[in-house]
Write a protein that holds these residues in place. Structure first.
Motif: not given
Length: 668
Positions: A63-66, A279-282, A442-443
């Motif tokens: 799941l992603s925020q970015s 965070a890492y894959f962002t 950005s998230p």
């Protein structure tokens, strides 16, 4: 900068992620599907709100925020939209001890089974309940399996060893030549996990020994430590590993004692493995995009340099020819009489005796080219070739004309060369800026689906973008001690100031700009609008007996407080800092007084007749330039983000620098 020590999720990541999020995803529906470069995004509708599932075969699922601004639709996305959109996620599981996640969608009578392979050369294969393949991100045929429509799905060969099968772990360990490679190849573990197990077992210094040299108690300790790490991963925690202050090297699903104790890395623990993965894959996405752009620019620079080299060779050839013609003319002008006499002699001799007598009978003539009509003269020790068929005067005129044409070509070619060099400087400069460009996504926070701002005292204000959202912000987010705000006009954003009764009048004024500017008054071209506000306790969705409230409408009980708000909206760029996602930029809005305090730079808008896209492009260009000057690095600002903050056709009446504010990431 991230060194990308991990190019894909490892077996423990997949195990931890499925264990942490597999069950909760079964209450979500697939709202839509998108494609972005090498991965796909499923937009999910969950009880907790909208979220996004990124799936990149052979690399990751999380799941992603970015969410990237630029998305597209490919063939696989079209398939997902036709067969998966609006369906429910029925199950998420990891059926084998391998990096393969099986996700089922649809109705229970006719579900679709998604095999998401995070292994090398992995694919996203969609099959029916009998495992008959329907579609895939790529159709291909391997030595050990076939991925084509109507074929039965077969997983790739398993590389991992079940951590709960001690007997198999012991047997397979004997297959390795040395200890560390045995853990990597026989147990199917990446190097960082293998070394972590060795470190915990006290065998790191023995990692290059032959397996046969390792005593049985040490082997048992390795098996025990492997199980310990797996149990840690089952908690669903995440760990971010940094070298230096902000350099993210890797993440793990277990406490990375090796990185902390031996390599002296700093380790940050997060409550959810998904946070660490995202965070890492962002950072991973940002680094790959930065490298892609640098490669493109490097290729462009190389091409321009090659063109410059070819152009310089052309100019050099022209100049050599001009110099040659100049020498010829200089010889002719300095020896005009003797040269003309030799030509006349050659012409008359050819007419009377023939070509073969010219060199014998004419002084200064040393050779002839009969087929070209050329005689070769030696003048002052230099060779001069002239036509016997034309008079000397005519040949001089032709040489002068040719020299003039060449000089003109040189001038034109030099201008082209100067333009090429300008392009090279521009490309090199762009490459230098691109190397400093921060492409980190950005998230995306929950309140960004609405109109939003943070007041001068840090309270969040949100406003609906349409009737449906107006209904949501009041029903879901308005508390009795919060503040409800609305423009005194039909058609506008219902705004909730989340203050819990702690607000000041200035906070209400700040939030009122959302209600005023995102109302019908902006498109109507008003210069100001009356806005009213009341405590949340005075707002109700229950109409009086016998009456009906349409969607997005509310009952206001008691007296209202009114403010006169000018329709002047400031749109700026503000830095936020997050412990996990680092520094990033958000586009903020509000009164000029509010935004000038928070932003690096901002534009001031009033209602006008300029197109939203044109206004947005001008604002983005100004904000990015201001950020570059302030930070020394170029931060990308999404055009869509700017557009979403502009109420309608507008006019820019000012561009200003602000009092820079770097805030902590907000999650109110």
């Amino acid at each position: 900068m991230v060194y990308l020590l991990k190019k894909a999720m490892d077996i423990l990541d997949v195990y931890a992620w499925v264990g942490r999020h597999g069950a909760s995803l079964t209450s979500c529906f697939v709202d839509n599907a998108y494609h972005c470069k090498s991965y796909w995004i499923l937009k999910l509708r969950c009880p907790s709100g909208v979220t996004h599932l990124k799936i990149e075969p052979a690399v990751r699922i999380h799941l992603s925020q970015s969410i990237p601004e630029e998305k597209d639709i490919d063939g696989f996305t079209r398939f997902l939209r036709s067969r998966v959109r609006d369906s429910r996620i029925l199950s998420v599981r990891q059926p084998w001890w391998e990096r393969i996640v099986v996700l089922e969608t649809g109705a229970r009578e006719k579900p679709l089974r998604h095999y998401i392979e995070v292994v090398p050369r992995g694919q996203w294969v969609v099959a029916d309940p009998s495992d008959r393949i329907i579609y895939s991100t790529r159709f291909t045929e391997y030595r050990d399996r076939v991925i084509k429509p109507s074929e039965t799905y077969k997983p790739p060969p398993f590389k991992g060893s079940d951590p709960w099968d001690s007997a198999t772990l012991r047997d397979r360990l004997k297959e390795g030549r040395d200890l560390v490679r045995a853990l990597v190849t026989a147990w199917g573990l990446p190097g960082h996990i293998a070394e972590e197990i060795l470190y915990r077992a006290g065998l790191l210094e023995a990692k290059n020994k032959r397996v046969s040299e390792i005593p049985s108690p040490d082997v048992e300790r390795l098996i025990e430590e492997y199980g310990s790490i797996v149990r840690e991963a089952s908690t669903g925690m995440g760990y971010l590993v940094y070298s230096g202050e902000n350099t993210l090297d890797i993440y793990t699903s277990y406490n990375p004692l090796l990185f902390r104790d031996v390599y002296n890395n700093s380790v940050k623990q997060v409550e959810d493995i998904n946070t660490a993965i995202d965070a890492y894959f962002t950072e991973y996405e940002a680094e790959l995009e930065r490298q892609r752009r640098l490669d493109e620019l490097a290729a462009a620079v190389k091409e321009i340099e090659a063109r410059i080299k070819r152009q310089e060779e052309v100019i050099r050839g022209y100049r050599e020819e001009v110099e040659k013609i100049g020498r010829i003319l200089q010889l002719i002008y300095g020896n005009y009489a003797s040269v003309n006499e030799a030509l006349e002699c050659a012409r008359s001799t050819r007419a009377v005796k023939g070509w073969e007598h010219i060199a014998k009978d004419c002084p200064g003539v040393v050779g002839v080219y009969k087929d070209k009509g050329i005689v070769v003269l030696r003048v002052n020790g230099e060779v001069l070739e002239l036509s016997i068929r034309k008079g000397l005067d005519k040949q001089v005129v032709e040489l002068e004309k040719k020299r003039g044409e060449l000089v003109g070509k040189i001038e034109s070619a030099v201008k082209v060369l100067e333009e090429m060099r300008r392009q090279l400087n521009e490309a090199s400069s762009t490459m230098s800026i691109e190397d400093k460009t921060v492409r980190r996504l950005s998230p995306t926070l929950w309140y960004e689906r609405f109109h939003w701002l943070f007041t001068r005292n840090g309270f969040l204000a949100i406003g609906g973008r349409d009737q449906s959202q107006n209904e949501m912000v009041v029903r879901k987010y308005l508390g009795d001690n919060d503040v409800f705000i609305h423009a005194d006009i039909h058609g506008g954003s219902a705004v909730v100031l989340k203050s819990r009764g702690l607000h000041s009048v200035e906070d209400v004024v700040d939030a009122s700009y959302l209600a005023a500017c995102y109302s019908r008054a902006w498109r109507a071209g008003f210069s100001f609008i009356e806005v009213f506000w009341v405590p949340g306790s005075q707002v109700s969705k229950t109409p009086p007996s016998g009456e009906y409230l349409p969607r997005g409408a509310f009952m206001i009980y008691g007296s209202k407080n009114f403010l006169s708000i000018p329709l002047r909206l400031a749109v700026g760029a503000r830095f936020f800092s997050d412990d996990i996602y680092g520094d990033y930029i958000k586009v903020i809005v509000g009164s000029e007084e509010l935004v000038s305090r928070q932003a690096i730079a901002y534009a001031v808008l009033t209602p006008g007749d300029e197109d939203v896209r044109d206004v947005s492009e001008s604002i983005r260009e100004f904000l990015e330039k201001a950020v570059l000057e302030y930070k020394g690095a170029r931060y990308r600002i999404g055009l869509a983000e700017v557009e979403s903050r502009i109420p309608g056709p507008s006019r820019i009446i000012g561009l200003h620098r602000g009092a820079v504010s770097e805030a902590s990431g907000q999650s109110t």
